[in-house]
Design an enzyme around this catalytic site. Structure first.
Site, short mmCIF file in Angstrom:
data_model
loop_
_atom_site.label_atom_id
_atom_site.label_comp_id
_atom_site.label_asym_id
_atom_site.label_seq_id
_atom_site.Cartn_x
_atom_site.Cartn_y
_atom_site.Cartn_z
N PRO A 109 0.84 -1.21 0.00
CG PRO A 109 -0.69 -1.55 1.71
CD PRO A 109 0.61 -2.05 1.17
CD GLU A 110 2.95 2.93 -4.39
OE1 GLU A 110 3.03 4.11 -4.79
OE2 GLU A 110 3.20 1.96 -5.11
CG HIS A 113 -3.09 -15.11 6.69
ND1 HIS A 113 -2.05 -15.96 7.02
CD2 HIS A 113 -3.66 -15.61 5.57
CE1 HIS A 113 -1.99 -16.92 6.12
NE2 HIS A 113 -2.96 -16.73 5.22
NE ARG A 138 5.48 -12.35 1.92
CZ ARG A 138 6.12 -11.79 0.91
NH1 ARG A 138 5.46 -11.37 -0.14
NH2 ARG A 138 7.43 -11.65 0.92
NE ARG A 165 18.89 15.89 -3.31
CZ ARG A 165 19.49 15.70 -2.15
NH1 ARG A 165 20.35 14.72 -2.01
NH2 ARG A 165 19.23 16.49 -1.13
#
Ligand SMILES: [Zn+2]
Length: 278
Positions: free
Chosen positions: A2-3, A94, A113, A156
């Protein structure tokens, strides 16, 4: 993983249903989820307490508790925070933790996970949660100005893809939304950050905000595990332009989309619309 748009969607979906409900019990089925507390200590501090607010920083969710503590959650790869109005619904296989509101339902942390985390910290003191403490600017906030963005890039040599993924520079972007934003702005993921022209950085700055906002409006991207706080799938996977579409036609020019490893992540791009500098 998830972002920002997925975590923000979870926040918005949970906000109306988990606040101001006394937490009658806490069940921890996977103790390693609790980074910095024993199960007993965690239960003692959270049972009979209640969530007063739910905010987000980057990919972290911050539940403010009554008293001087906050509960910081990170979903990592496959974590889900889902509200069940009926606490008697059998636990998913889970389930790592349950916050039981009795007759008012339950909030469950489900995680296939098991990389997700829950940390109890004093309010605003994030030194113990290193990833949160070192977060960069929030890309949908007023602080993320074009000037701020151009300062981040200036001088950069880091590849732009790597810089955008760096949570200490900009908070909450991950592989999907970086690829989509770079495509939207027509910038190759391997371009050195400092090589972008003023016009390019302006396009990219706008693209990041537009892509994130559109993804939030579509409740995020469900490719596999992600669900909203009500257990529903997002729909932005149907709006993705290039992510996961290697070999398909570029929606802008028709060229074959490609992917390659950049900054350790599989990166999707159009070789015609997003050119490398010669
Ligand atoms: Zn193209």
């Amino acid at each position: 993983m998830p972002e920002l748009p997925e975590v923000e969607t979870v926040r918005r979906s949970l906000l109306p249903v988990v606040l101001h409900k006394p937490i009658e019990a806490v069940h921890i089925h996977y103790p390693r989820l609790l980074h910095n507390r024993s199960v007993g200590e965690f239960q003692e501090l959270v049972v009979n307490n209640q969530f007063l607010d739910l905010t987000r920083r980057g990919k972290y969710l911050i539940f403010s508790l009554e008293g001087d503590l906050e509960l910081v959650a990170h979903l990592r790869m496959t974590g889900r925070l889902i509200y069940y109005s009926d606490a008697s619904i059998p636990l998913a296989k889970h389930t790592s933790a349950v916050f039981d509101f009795g007759a008012e339902g339950a909030l469950r942390f489900e995680d296939v996970r098991k990389f997700g985390t829950l940390d109890l910290v004093p309010k605003g003191k994030y030194e113990e949660v290193r990833g949160l403490y070192t977060l960069g600017v929030e890309p949908l906030s007023a602080e993320f100005t074009l000037d701020h963005f151009q300062d981040l890039l200036a001088g950069r040599s880091t590849k732009i893809k790597g810089l955008l993924l760096d949570q200490t520079k900009i908070a909450g972007l991950g592989n999907i939304y970086v690829d989509e934003s770079l495509f939207e702005a027509g910038i190759h993921p391997e371009r050195p950050a400092g090589s972008l022209s003023k016009a390019e950085s302006k396009r990219l700055h706008r693209a990041i905000r537009e892509v994130l906002e559109l993804a939030i409006a579509n409740q995020g991207t469900t490719l596999r595990d992600y669900r909203t706080g009500f257990g529903q799938e997002g729909s932005f996977q149907n709006r993705l332009q290039i992510y996961g579409k290697k070999g398909k036609a570029c929606p802008r020019c028709g060229a074959d989309l490609e992917h390659k490893k950049v900054a350790g992540r599989t990166s999707h791009f159009c070789p015609a619309c997003q050119r490398e500098l010669i």
